[in-house]
Structure formats: structure tokens, C-alpha cells
Write a protein that holds these residues in place. Sequence first.
Motif, PDB file in Angstrom:
ATOM      1  N   GLU A 158      -2.788  -7.193   1.105  1.00 15.49           N
ATOM      2  CA  GLU A 158      -3.584  -6.931   2.302  1.00 15.49           C
ATOM      3  C   GLU A 158      -4.526  -8.101   2.599  1.00 15.49           C
ATOM      4  O   GLU A 158      -4.602  -8.577   3.740  1.00 15.49           O
ATOM      5  CB  GLU A 158      -4.385  -5.634   2.114  1.00 15.49           C
ATOM      6  N   TYR A 161      -2.538 -11.266   3.703  1.00 13.25           N
ATOM      7  CA  TYR A 161      -2.052 -11.180   5.089  1.00 13.25           C
ATOM      8  C   TYR A 161      -3.189 -11.498   6.067  1.00 13.25           C
ATOM      9  O   TYR A 161      -3.005 -12.274   7.016  1.00 13.25           O
ATOM     10  CB  TYR A 161      -1.505  -9.789   5.341  1.00 13.25           C
ATOM     11  N   ALA A 516      -2.110  -3.483  -2.681  1.00 13.27           N
ATOM     12  CA  ALA A 516      -0.762  -3.634  -3.225  1.00 13.27           C
ATOM     13  C   ALA A 516      -0.547  -5.071  -3.674  1.00 13.27           C
ATOM     14  O   ALA A 516      -1.178  -6.004  -3.156  1.00 13.27           O
ATOM     15  CB  ALA A 516       0.284  -3.241  -2.182  1.00 13.27           C
ATOM     16  N   TYR A 568      -7.410   0.297   4.771  1.00 10.55           N
ATOM     17  CA  TYR A 568      -6.411  -0.703   4.427  1.00 10.55           C
ATOM     18  C   TYR A 568      -4.990  -0.240   4.756  1.00 10.55           C
ATOM     19  O   TYR A 568      -4.083  -1.086   4.841  1.00 10.55           O
ATOM     20  CB  TYR A 568      -6.489  -1.061   2.946  1.00 10.55           C
ATOM     21  N   SER A 569      -4.775   1.035   4.934  1.00 13.52           N
ATOM     22  CA  SER A 569      -3.433   1.489   5.319  1.00 13.52           C
ATOM     23  C   SER A 569      -3.034   0.900   6.666  1.00 13.52           C
ATOM     24  O   SER A 569      -1.846   0.693   6.930  1.00 13.52           O
ATOM     25  CB  SER A 569      -3.367   3.018   5.363  1.00 13.52           C
ATOM     26  N   ARG A 572      -1.592  -2.443   6.047  1.00 14.05           N
ATOM     27  CA  ARG A 572      -0.204  -2.296   5.584  1.00 14.05           C
ATOM     28  C   ARG A 572       0.735  -1.942   6.740  1.00 14.05           C
ATOM     29  O   ARG A 572       1.891  -2.387   6.763  1.00 14.05           O
ATOM     30  CB  ARG A 572      -0.136  -1.258   4.466  1.00 14.05           C
ATOM     31  N   ASP A 573       0.254  -1.178   7.704  1.00  8.50           N
ATOM     32  CA  ASP A 573       1.073  -0.913   8.894  1.00  8.50           C
ATOM     33  C   ASP A 573       1.354  -2.210   9.643  1.00  8.50           C
ATOM     34  O   ASP A 573       2.470  -2.428  10.139  1.00  8.50           O
ATOM     35  CB  ASP A 573       0.365   0.082   9.820  1.00  8.50           C
ATOM     36  N   ILE A 575       1.395  -5.251   8.325  1.00 10.19           N
ATOM     37  CA  ILE A 575       2.339  -6.018   7.498  1.00 10.19           C
ATOM     38  C   ILE A 575       3.761  -5.520   7.734  1.00 10.19           C
ATOM     39  O   ILE A 575       4.706  -6.311   7.879  1.00 10.19           O
ATOM     40  CB  ILE A 575       1.959  -5.918   6.007  1.00 10.19           C
ATOM     41  N   PHE A 583       8.868  -4.418   4.256  1.00 11.07           N
ATOM     42  CA  PHE A 583       7.751  -3.496   4.106  1.00 11.07           C
ATOM     43  C   PHE A 583       7.840  -2.238   4.984  1.00 11.07           C
ATOM     44  O   PHE A 583       6.820  -1.587   5.206  1.00 11.07           O
ATOM     45  CB  PHE A 583       6.439  -4.231   4.401  1.00 11.07           C
ATOM     46  N   PHE A 586       5.705   1.136   4.319  1.00 12.53           N
ATOM     47  CA  PHE A 586       4.906   0.539   3.252  1.00 12.53           C
ATOM     48  C   PHE A 586       3.981   1.580   2.606  1.00 12.53           C
ATOM     49  O   PHE A 586       3.969   1.770   1.383  1.00 12.53           O
ATOM     50  CB  PHE A 586       4.104  -0.632   3.827  1.00 12.53           C
ATOM     51  N   ASN A 587       3.198   2.260   3.424  1.00  9.53           N
ATOM     52  CA  ASN A 587       2.227   3.204   2.878  1.00  9.53           C
ATOM     53  C   ASN A 587       2.885   4.343   2.110  1.00  9.53           C
ATOM     54  O   ASN A 587       2.333   4.840   1.130  1.00  9.53           O
ATOM     55  CB  ASN A 587       1.354   3.762   4.006  1.00  9.53           C
ATOM     56  N   MET A 590       4.426   2.606  -1.462  1.00  9.27           N
ATOM     57  CA  MET A 590       3.669   1.721  -2.345  1.00  9.27           C
ATOM     58  C   MET A 590       3.365   2.344  -3.714  1.00  9.27           C
ATOM     59  O   MET A 590       3.065   1.612  -4.664  1.00  9.27           O
ATOM     60  CB  MET A 590       2.376   1.250  -1.682  1.00  9.27           C
TER      61      MET A 590
END
Length: 758
Positions: A158, A161, A516, A568-569, A572-573, A575, A583, A586-587, A590
Motif C-alpha cells: 500500500e 503504491y 500486505a 487502506y482497503s 488495495r482497491d 492497486i 490483484f 485483493f481485499n 489477502m
Amino acid sequence: MKPGLPEPHSHTAGGWGSLKEVSTALLHQRVPLTDAKLLLHQNKPDGFACVSCAWAKPAHPHPFEFCENGAKATAWELTGKRCGPDFFAAHTVRELLAWRDFALEDQGRLTTPMRWDAASDRYLPVDWDSAFAEIGRELQALEAKSVVFYSSGRASLEASYMYQLFARLYGNNNLPDSSNMCHESTSVALPKTIGVPIGTVTLDDFEQTDCIFFFGQNVGTNSPRMLHQLQDARKRGIPIVTFNPLHEAGLMNFANPQSPMDMLTPADTSISTQYLRVRAGGDSAAIMGLCKAVLAAGAVDQAFLDEHTHGYAGFAQALQAVSWDEIEHVSGLRRAELEQAAATYMAAERVIGIYGMGLTQHRHGVQNVQMLSNLLLMRGNIGKPGAGICPVRGHSNVQGQRTVGITEKPELAPLDKLKQQYQFEPPREKGLNTVETCEGILDGSVRAFVSLGGNFVRAIPDTARMEAAWPRLRLTVQVSTKLNRSHLVHGEVAYILPCLGRLEIDRQAGGEQSVAVEDSTGCMHGSRGRAEPAGELLRSEPAIIAGLARATLPPNRAVPWDDWVADYSKIRDAIAETYPDIFHDFNQRMWTPGGFRRPVAAAERKWKTPSGKAEFIVPKGLEADPDQLKEGGTVLRLFTIRSDGQFNTTLYNEDDRFRGISGGRKVLLIHPADLHQLGLEAGALVDACGIAADGIPRRVSGLRLVSYDVPAGCVAGYYPECNPLVPLSHHAIDSMVPAAKSVAITLERSAVGPDKGG
């Protein structure tokens, strides 16, 4: 070790020695019992990923899924010691520059944002908003191409990125990272041979393999958890053939601290069934000898070669042309030894080739990796269960940060996708890697250095030259957990921004956050901090990156910095939107036990090369470092090593129990025959002097000679203490990885007294 006594191996890896070392580290760092219990959550599917090495994390972990060095890294981060404003008020930067590396980090966790004050030569506390505002003004005043954004390899997916996006929104691809100093040779070599930049092996392959070949990787200190897989393989009767200049404890014998039999009896496991002490720089020649023996025996997998490879005929021709005399001379190994190893290779149906920086940190480091690929391809040992190529990465997420865009090479980043997502025009000009960054600091074209973790000044080659040039920088910003030398060798405007560690609870507006990471086998894992933060003022890496970005960049509604920090989710979305093939979901994925793996086409025998097949590549020459080394006389080959109490530039102690070294790290391991030839004696203090073609004087003074069973003509010295001897220009062809494993030096009796410092 007594002076004059060669002692190549006196310790078993693991066992009671490891338990004692872990206990000592926890006590030294004043880690309370409640925090020490957090080790039970290390590398577990619902726990935190180790901040040390990047070795794979199993779906079904051991009760104690950590190694000695991993436990030391955890103790180092959970330390009860604090390095706050009172410490900095008591010491000038000039004074601290004379301290040893160990003593600096041993002050404990940084707790407060600090700004260097020129008048007092001290770091003074500053509030976060003021720090962000001034850093933002400084960055706005500089040309984008003059600013470098470095990352060390520990930052989460995270944070990485967000960091690469910040740099590109700012206007450059100047994103060097620690992989530039180690496995960039892998990232360059493997796409040309098998079409992917990472290895093809997973933990499952270790359970199915018939044979393991090991090259230039000291598992006992750099990735000790791998010893579980190696011990299991040996107990099944699987041969392990090792190529390494030194006898290393982890590659010789292992006593599993989790095994009652190993702990309560003299039992241990012999790891290597054949140990070939290749000469430093002789790896291409050694692998060439293996390949030549396979060809002579007619033991290639012809069906695999015909269907899946290109260029084999040219490689076979090169094998026939090379002489055994040349192979023996360059490798330092006998033909009979190599033929014995080749026979082991040919007797197996499924072979794993493992390697580390012993292959990558050479002038021909890329070629070394390609030679190992050639060897495996000859018998179809890539793309089937129990076989494959396995580079062992160092930092815990160094591979992962490259996966999410930390790269100076614009062609490797999804710039068009980033353009569409964030409504800006990404820079298309190639950025600076580590060596180019150093060159830019020397010539003045680099004006600012922002570092997401790490100890860059200590890690890089040509240390003395670089430290002299560093103060000419206008701005240096260090995002850190511990004090190190890179904070003390600084620019005109300098900040230390203290961050949360991965082991700490990360509380944001959206609640407690998780991150992650990616391991060496390409598997992604969730990581949840469980310790209370070391200080109230600490901020997470994502929060610091967002603060810097908001202070520096013009507003952009497409980039929701605040929303990302709160939850932070949502990072990840983002990403997953940028990299859907890797990915997606991802959520949801993980927390998969054992991680979810990124697609690795070569593992399925799909070759993403221009020819659509795996490529054999003919070596340009067998000598790994032809620009440096002169044969005979007083010239020696220096190769750098690390101790059991060390991870990269971090020192957990200053001894090396596996090699019997105590009393300081300023030593050189040298063969008794070389002592005799040079008229020196064990225990003597010498200066090591570089003899690079550029004519620039390089010297490390006050090194103590230790008689040791290294290959004749070679000497081993510790990293980073010997980095001043590595010329910036001495790097791998194509990858520009510093070639620290074969450096030409001479020795002179030292005029200085003993220095026990690191």
C-alpha cells in the motif's frame, strides 16, 4: 577464533545457539514479556509479516514460524529504548558521526519529527504540519528531474503504491530501491530467458523436488526459515549441492530449535551433500562446467528443448568450444568435482536452482543468472512440479514494491493505466537507479533525496566519495524507525520523519489498518500489527506519504489521499484497478493461508519472450569481473559478506559466532598461503586499497587479518564496512548492480591502531 588458525566451520545453525541469541536480543532491547509473546504471531496467516527477509510464509506454519534473525528484527522494532528530543539535544550531528553503526541504531525507536538546525548542528523537534509544509515548499522550488524518491524494500504494498504515484505526479520516474543493489540482475536476466522477472518456485515445489542446487546464498544468516525446507528435503534423502566460496554454517549442519530430538540430543542435519568452494567470480565457469558435462553425457531433455526453447544449438556449440582447463582455472574447481555434481544433477528428474547475491553482484551478474537458467533448461527443470529457478530476495517486500510500480524504468510501469485512473500525464523519461542517483549527487544534478526507510548512505558503494558529496544536496528527508548514518550525512535542509513499524497497531480514522507484502515466491500476504506504537507522534508510512503529497502537489480530485489514509482497503482497491491480473479481489484474498500467488507464466511453461520460447543465452566470457581483476602477485579478490548478527545494514550485534569472529567487524578473512606470500601474519592490521582503473584512491584502514579457509587469492570482508572499496563504476552489465563480490584490492600494513568499530 585464535589468530592464525583456519576454522571454516565451528557452529551448527539453529539449536541452542539460536535460542540463546534470541533471548539475548530480547533482553538487550528491553522488550517486555507481553511484546515478546508477539513472536507467536510472526509469519502466521492472521499475524504480521516479518520485517526481515522475504522468504515464503507457509499456509500451515510451525508453532514458532520465525528464525533467529527474524526474532532479532522483531526485537529491534519492539525495543523498549527510545531516541527522542532529549537524545538529540545532548548530541551534535558532528559528534554522532563518530559513533559506530550499532550504537546509533541501538538508541531505540525514533519518536518525534526532527529538523536539522545549522546553527547548533543538532536535530530539533518540529511539528508534522510544519515539516510537511517546508518539505513541500522545497520540492516545489526544485526541478522534478533533480529529486530522487528512494525506498528500502520494507514498505508495504500500500505504501509503495502511494509512493510511486507521488513521485510520478511530482514529475519523474526517479524511483531507485534496494533491489538496484542486489537482485536487479535477476529482474534483467530472467525476462530474457524465461519471460518473467521473478522465480518460478513455491514452497510446494520443495516437497516434490529430487535435488537442490545452491549458488551464492548464505541461508543460515540471510533466510534461515528456508532451513526447514532444506532439512525436510535432506530427511527424504534429497541431495543438496552447494557452490559457495566459504563453508557456511547454515549450508553445513542445522539443528531445528522446534525439534525435541534436535534440541535434546546431539542430532543435527547435514545440509549439503557436496560442497564446492567456488572461487569468488568463478560462478559462470562452474555452471559452464556442469552444462558441459551434461552435454557430454547426452543427458539433455531433447523433447523439452525442441518444444519449449530457442538458441540451444548455439549454446551447445559454446560448451563444446570451451576447455576444461579454462573452466578449472576460472572457477577454482576441479573437473572431477564438477562432473560429480553434474552426475547428481543428471540423476534427478526435478531440480530446484537456488541463488542469492553471490551470483548477482558481479560485473557479469546478469550472465550468472542466465547461466543457471541455461543449466535448468537443458533438462526441462523449469515449469514442472518440484523444479524451477529460485532467487532468494532480501528485504521483506522488495519484490512486492516493484510489483506495484517502484521502478525507474517507465516501460515496466502501467503509465497509461495510471494516466486514466488519476487524470494526469505521467513522466515517460527513464528515471535514475541507485548507481545513477549516486552519479547525480557527485555531479550536482541531483538536488534532493527523499528516502522511504533504509540507510542509503551506508548501503551504497564508494562510501567515502559519496559521503563527501552528500552535504551539497539541498534537501534530504528520511522516513525511519531508527537512527542511522544516513540521518547524519545530510543536506542543507534535513528532516527525520518517524514512522510506525509493521508490527505496531496502525489506528486511522477508519479503524485499525492492515497491510500486505509479497514474498520471494510471488505470494501476497496480509499483515496486521499487534504492538502498541512506540510513541504518540508516530505516523504510518501511508499517512506520511499522503502528507508530503498534499503539501507538494497541486490538488487532484482523482487522488483521494485522505480516504486512502483513513482506510487502506481503498488503496488495495486502487492497486487492483491498476493491476487487475495480479490483484483482482485483493481485499478478499489477502488473508489466504500461504498467500495468493501472482501469475508466473514460466511456471506453466508459457514463455513471454519475443520468440515465445525459453531462451538459451551464450555467455560472453567466463570471468565474472574482467574489468577489475589481475591474476597473481599482490592483487587479491575481495568479496563482501554478512554476519549472523546482521540484516543488510542493520547490526544486531558486532560479533559473528558462525565464523568465530569477535572483537569487532573490521576484519579480513584471508587464506594462510596468501598471508605467507604477502609476508603478513594473522592478527596484523592492514589497509585495504582499491586498484580500480579510474585511478581514484580508495582505502579502508585498520582491518585485522584473520587466517581462514577462503579460496586462495580471495579475501572476505564485511558489508557495509568494505563498501568504500567498491567503485561506483564497478557494476553489473545491464542491471548496474554494484559488483561487490569481486573487487580488486591490495594490502598494506596499517599505520593506524586497532578500531573495533563497525
